[in-house]
Write a protein that holds these residues in place. Structure first.
Motif, PDB file in Angstrom:
ATOM      1  N   SER A  41       0.834  -1.209   0.000  1.00 13.27           N
ATOM      2  CA  SER A  41       0.000   0.000   0.000  1.00 13.27           C
ATOM      3  C   SER A  41       0.864   1.253   0.000  1.00 13.27           C
ATOM      4  CB  SER A  41      -0.943  -0.012   1.209  1.00 13.27           C
ATOM      5  OG  SER A  41      -0.215   0.149   2.419  1.00 13.27           O
ATOM      6  N   MET A  42       2.029   1.176   0.648  1.00 13.84           N
ATOM      7  CA  MET A  42       2.932   2.321   0.642  1.00 13.84           C
ATOM      8  C   MET A  42       3.622   2.461  -0.713  1.00 13.84           C
ATOM      9  SD  MET A  42       4.576   2.289   4.484  1.00 13.84           S
ATOM     10  CE  MET A  42       4.425   0.540   4.789  1.00 13.84           C
TER      11      MET A  42
ATOM     12  N   ALA B 213       2.329   1.703  -3.486  1.00 15.47           N
ATOM     13  CA  ALA B 213       1.335   2.274  -4.405  1.00 15.47           C
ATOM     14  C   ALA B 213       1.282   3.785  -4.297  1.00 15.47           C
ATOM     15  CB  ALA B 213      -0.041   1.677  -4.101  1.00 15.47           C
ATOM     16  N   ASP B 214       1.713   4.338  -3.157  1.00 15.90           N
ATOM     17  CA  ASP B 214       1.759   5.791  -2.965  1.00 15.90           C
ATOM     18  C   ASP B 214       3.095   6.387  -3.379  1.00 15.90           C
ATOM     19  OD1 ASP B 214      -0.799   5.770  -1.927  1.00 15.90           O
ATOM     20  OD2 ASP B 214      -0.128   5.568   0.150  1.00 15.90           O
ATOM     21  N   GLY B 215       3.950   5.562  -3.976  1.00 15.39           N
ATOM     22  CA  GLY B 215       5.220   6.059  -4.504  1.00 15.39           C
ATOM     23  C   GLY B 215       6.382   5.962  -3.557  1.00 15.39           C
ATOM     24  N   ARG B 216       6.184   5.378  -2.365  1.00 14.28           N
ATOM     25  CA  ARG B 216       7.284   5.233  -1.426  1.00 14.28           C
ATOM     26  C   ARG B 216       8.084   3.975  -1.747  1.00 14.28           C
ATOM     27  NH1 ARG B 216       4.679   6.714   4.449  1.00 14.28           N
ATOM     28  NH2 ARG B 216       2.663   6.284   3.485  1.00 14.28           N
ATOM     29  N   ILE B 217       9.368   4.042  -1.494  1.00 12.86           N
ATOM     30  CA  ILE B 217      10.239   2.904  -1.752  1.00 12.86           C
ATOM     31  C   ILE B 217      10.303   2.071  -0.475  1.00 12.86           C
ATOM     32  CG2 ILE B 217      12.548   2.161  -2.430  1.00 12.86           C
ATOM     33  CD1 ILE B 217      12.878   4.937  -3.761  1.00 12.86           C
ATOM     34  N   VAL B 218       9.649   0.941  -0.501  1.00 13.29           N
ATOM     35  CA  VAL B 218       9.561   0.098   0.685  1.00 13.29           C
ATOM     36  C   VAL B 218       9.893  -1.338   0.300  1.00 13.29           C
ATOM     37  CG1 VAL B 218       8.119  -0.651   2.601  1.00 13.29           C
ATOM     38  CG2 VAL B 218       7.726   1.586   1.572  1.00 13.29           C
ATOM     39  N   SER B 219      10.698  -2.002   1.113  1.00  9.95           N
ATOM     40  CA  SER B 219      11.012  -3.406   0.879  1.00  9.95           C
ATOM     41  C   SER B 219      10.830  -4.174   2.183  1.00  9.95           C
ATOM     42  CB  SER B 219      12.441  -3.570   0.352  1.00  9.95           C
ATOM     43  OG  SER B 219      13.369  -3.023   1.262  1.00  9.95           O
ATOM     44  N   VAL B 220      10.809  -5.495   2.069  1.00  9.39           N
ATOM     45  CA  VAL B 220      10.606  -6.361   3.226  1.00  9.39           C
ATOM     46  C   VAL B 220      11.726  -7.389   3.268  1.00  9.39           C
ATOM     47  CG1 VAL B 220       9.067  -8.030   4.344  1.00  9.39           C
ATOM     48  CG2 VAL B 220       8.093  -6.064   3.116  1.00  9.39           C
ATOM     49  N   VAL B 221      12.276  -7.633   4.455  1.00  7.11           N
ATOM     50  CA  VAL B 221      13.331  -8.636   4.622  1.00  7.11           C
ATOM     51  C   VAL B 221      12.939  -9.572   5.750  1.00  7.11           C
ATOM     52  CG1 VAL B 221      14.631  -7.117   6.180  1.00  7.11           C
ATOM     53  CG2 VAL B 221      15.801  -9.026   5.063  1.00  7.11           C
ATOM     54  N   ASN B 222      13.248 -10.838   5.595  1.00  5.29           N
ATOM     55  CA  ASN B 222      13.118 -11.801   6.692  1.00  5.29           C
ATOM     56  C   ASN B 222      14.518 -12.241   7.092  1.00  5.29           C
ATOM     57  OD1 ASN B 222      10.955 -13.765   8.108  1.00  5.29           O
ATOM     58  ND2 ASN B 222      12.876 -14.854   7.780  1.00  5.29           N
ATOM     59  N   TYR B 223      14.907 -11.900   8.329  1.00  3.03           N
ATOM     60  CA  TYR B 223      16.197 -12.344   8.853  1.00  3.03           C
ATOM     61  C   TYR B 223      16.027 -13.769   9.366  1.00  3.03           C
ATOM     62  CZ  TYR B 223      17.615  -7.427   8.725  1.00  3.03           C
ATOM     63  OH  TYR B 223      17.917  -6.152   8.324  1.00  3.03           O
ATOM     64  N   GLY B 224      16.515 -14.720   8.603  1.00  9.05           N
ATOM     65  CA  GLY B 224      16.367 -16.126   8.929  1.00  9.05           C
ATOM     66  C   GLY B 224      15.991 -16.912   7.691  1.00  9.05           C
ATOM     67  N   ALA B 225      15.853 -18.205   7.856  1.00  3.05           N
ATOM     68  CA  ALA B 225      15.563 -19.108   6.736  1.00  3.05           C
ATOM     69  C   ALA B 225      14.153 -19.675   6.870  1.00  3.05           C
ATOM     70  CB  ALA B 225      16.580 -20.249   6.722  1.00  3.05           C
ATOM     71  N   ALA B 226      13.724 -20.399   5.846  1.00  6.94           N
ATOM     72  CA  ALA B 226      12.441 -21.089   5.914  1.00  6.94           C
ATOM     73  C   ALA B 226      12.546 -22.267   6.878  1.00  6.94           C
ATOM     74  CB  ALA B 226      12.030 -21.573   4.530  1.00  6.94           C
TER      75      ALA B 226
ATOM     76  N   ALA C 226       3.023  -6.909  -6.204  1.00  9.29           N
ATOM     77  CA  ALA C 226       2.664  -5.633  -5.579  1.00  9.29           C
ATOM     78  C   ALA C 226       3.741  -4.569  -5.758  1.00  9.29           C
ATOM     79  CB  ALA C 226       2.400  -5.845  -4.093  1.00  9.29           C
ATOM     80  N   GLY C 227       4.828  -4.917  -6.451  1.00  6.58           N
ATOM     81  CA  GLY C 227       5.900  -3.950  -6.645  1.00  6.58           C
ATOM     82  C   GLY C 227       6.765  -3.754  -5.413  1.00  6.58           C
ATOM     83  N   VAL C 228       6.837  -4.776  -4.574  1.00  6.51           N
ATOM     84  CA  VAL C 228       7.629  -4.714  -3.346  1.00  6.51           C
ATOM     85  C   VAL C 228       8.777  -5.712  -3.441  1.00  6.51           C
ATOM     86  CG1 VAL C 228       7.610  -5.157  -0.847  1.00  6.51           C
ATOM     87  CG2 VAL C 228       5.663  -4.017  -1.933  1.00  6.51           C
ATOM     88  N   ARG C 229       9.958  -5.302  -3.048  1.00  2.93           N
ATOM     89  CA  ARG C 229      11.096  -6.213  -3.010  1.00  2.93           C
ATOM     90  C   ARG C 229      11.055  -7.008  -1.712  1.00  2.93           C
ATOM     91  NH1 ARG C 229      16.790  -5.403  -1.336  1.00  2.93           N
ATOM     92  NH2 ARG C 229      18.038  -7.033  -2.302  1.00  2.93           N
ATOM     93  N   PHE C 230      11.199  -8.333  -1.829  1.00  2.00           N
ATOM     94  CA  PHE C 230      11.205  -9.202  -0.654  1.00  2.00           C
ATOM     95  C   PHE C 230      12.429 -10.095  -0.714  1.00  2.00           C
ATOM     96  CE2 PHE C 230      10.064 -13.379   1.256  1.00  2.00           C
ATOM     97  CZ  PHE C 230       9.954 -12.957   2.577  1.00  2.00           C
ATOM     98  N   ARG C 231      13.168 -10.166   0.388  1.00  2.00           N
ATOM     99  CA  ARG C 231      14.350 -11.020   0.413  1.00  2.00           C
ATOM    100  C   ARG C 231      14.400 -11.797   1.721  1.00  2.00           C
ATOM    101  NH1 ARG C 231      19.091  -8.686   2.974  1.00  2.00           N
ATOM    102  NH2 ARG C 231      18.579  -6.662   3.903  1.00  2.00           N
ATOM    103  N   VAL C 232      15.054 -12.951   1.650  1.00  2.00           N
ATOM    104  CA  VAL C 232      15.241 -13.816   2.809  1.00  2.00           C
ATOM    105  C   VAL C 232      16.738 -14.012   2.976  1.00  2.00           C
ATOM    106  CG1 VAL C 232      14.790 -16.105   3.781  1.00  2.00           C
ATOM    107  CG2 VAL C 232      13.034 -14.967   2.404  1.00  2.00           C
ATOM    108  N   THR C 233      17.263 -13.709   4.145  1.00  2.00           N
ATOM    109  CA  THR C 233      18.714 -13.729   4.332  1.00  2.00           C
ATOM    110  C   THR C 233      19.285 -15.134   4.508  1.00  2.00           C
ATOM    111  OG1 THR C 233      18.591 -13.542   6.749  1.00  2.00           O
ATOM    112  CG2 THR C 233      18.610 -11.487   5.476  1.00  2.00           C
TER     113      THR C 233
ATOM    114  N   HIS D 233      -1.124  -2.851   9.631  1.00  2.00           N
ATOM    115  CA  HIS D 233      -0.904  -1.935   8.514  1.00  2.00           C
ATOM    116  C   HIS D 233      -0.671  -0.515   9.015  1.00  2.00           C
ATOM    117  CE1 HIS D 233      -2.239   0.989   5.473  1.00  2.00           C
ATOM    118  NE2 HIS D 233      -1.770   0.133   4.583  1.00  2.00           N
ATOM    119  N   ASP D 234      -1.548  -0.032   9.911  1.00  2.00           N
ATOM    120  CA  ASP D 234      -1.426   1.348  10.396  1.00  2.00           C
ATOM    121  C   ASP D 234      -0.149   1.539  11.207  1.00  2.00           C
ATOM    122  OD1 ASP D 234      -3.833   1.795   9.189  1.00  2.00           O
ATOM    123  OD2 ASP D 234      -5.012   1.876  11.038  1.00  2.00           O
ATOM    124  N   ALA D 235       0.212   0.542  12.022  1.00  2.00           N
ATOM    125  CA  ALA D 235       1.413   0.656  12.850  1.00  2.00           C
ATOM    126  C   ALA D 235       2.671   0.679  12.000  1.00  2.00           C
ATOM    127  CB  ALA D 235       1.461  -0.493  13.855  1.00  2.00           C
TER     128      ALA D 235
END
Length: 342
Positions: A194-195, A197-210, A228-235, A302-304
């Protein structure tokens, strides 16, 4: 009388790491420590029964996933151990009804067997204590479980860090720990979307494995983020030093777990000097009341998250925030349980 503090399972498993650090934090536990290693969880560790000679007094850390391929196998293993020894069990991952009716019933039955097999029990929260009592059908049995269950909060010490706070224009939202269904990472990706979509550069990372058996979840989450146009990575797995630096410098720390009764990952965030965003629930409210200022309680994840991206400094722990117990204090509490067994 033989006194043993037994730690069984793979070294990288969170329960095993927790148990070993406790063992290193108290001289009595350290002398009593017996390590029963195995490469993978989900099976009875080879040599476990040999580690408990007949007539011994034992404190053992238990979750069903460490001691069997099924909850039923894990219960049978613990019952067999109790047949020749006096057991205190430190229980982890206590079942919750929100896990789903069939799976909850199977795990509930296993934990009722664990409770029956033990002379003393240890859990990490009052919330877990109530969950454990709910595993027993009859009121008299539930009352007996409550009387022998000791609440010992997970140990928590903070480290001083001096990492820069990311600005609000670009932020990486961070989740910690093994990936598994129900962890709530999908909700974090959706908040980032959602962010984005508003033009903000936001990515998500998971520190850890599956987690074992859930390796396909990485691809599913990457697909969800990509759409959704979001970068997601798993370390993947991170060593202690590498992880400490990562947590201290992360953009926005989130513990999105949907069903939480005790959490080492929440404590790891706090130990790194962070105030993680945590869903409001029985356990998180208990921690927030015990450690005022240590968490950001979220009625809406989402709001937090959105608010924290705009004000990342809000996720930095005030150095004056009281935390605890220390590892030494928590280890001493476990040692006292072991010493007090008949």
């Amino acid at each position: 009388m033989t006194v043993r503090y037994v730690v069984a399972g793979p070294t990288r498993h969170g329960v095993v790491r927790h148990a070993l650090r406790l063992g290193a934090s108290d001289p009595f536990l350290s002398r009593a420590l017996v390590r029963v290693p195995t490469e993978v969880s989900g099976h009875e560790p080879p040599g476990l029964r040999d580690a408990l000679p007949p007539g011994s007094t034992v404190l053992l850390h238990v979750t069903d996933r460490l001691f069997g391929t099924t909850p039923e196998e894990a219960a049978a293993t613990v019952k067999a151990l109790a047949a020749g020894s006096t057991l205190a069990l430190s229980l982890h991952d206590v079942p919750q009804a929100s896990e789903g009716k069939e799976w909850y019933q199977r795990r509930r039955d296993a934990y009722a067997e664990f409770a029956s097999a033990a002379t003393q029990l240890v859990v990490a929260s009052e919330f877990e204590k109530a969950l454990l009592a709910a595993c027993v059908d009859d009121p008299e049995g539930a009352g007996a479980v409550m009387r022998k269950t000791n609440v010992m909060p997970l140990p928590l010490e903070t480290a001083t860090s001096r990492h820069p706070v990311p600005d609000g224009a670009s932020a990486e939202i961070a989740v910690l720990g093994y990936l598994y269904p129900g962890k709530g990472v999908e909700d974090v990706i959706d908040a980032a979307a959602s962010m984005a979509a508003d033009g903000r550069i936001v990515s998500v990372v998971n520190y850890g494995a599956a987690a074992e058996g859930h390796e396909d979840l990485v691809g599913q989450l990457q697909d969800r983020a990509g759409r959704a146009g979001v970068r997601f990575r798993v370390t993947g797995y991170l060593g202690d030093d590498e992880l400490a630096v990562a947590l201290a410098g992360a953009g926005v720390p989130v513990a999105p777990h949907r069903h939480i009764s005790a959490s080492g990952s929440v404590n790891s965030w706090i130990a790194a000097g962070r105030r993680p965003i945590v869903r409001r629930g029985g356990y998180s409210v208990e921690v927030a009341e015990r450690l005022p200022g240590a968490l950001v309680l979220a009625d809406s994840l989402h709001d937090a998250i959105t608010a924290a991206v705009d004000d990342p400094g809000s996720t930095r722990l005030d150095p004056a925030t009281r935390v605890g117990p220390s590892w030494a204090q928590a280890a001493r509490m476990h040692a006292d349980i072991l010493r007090g067994l008949p």
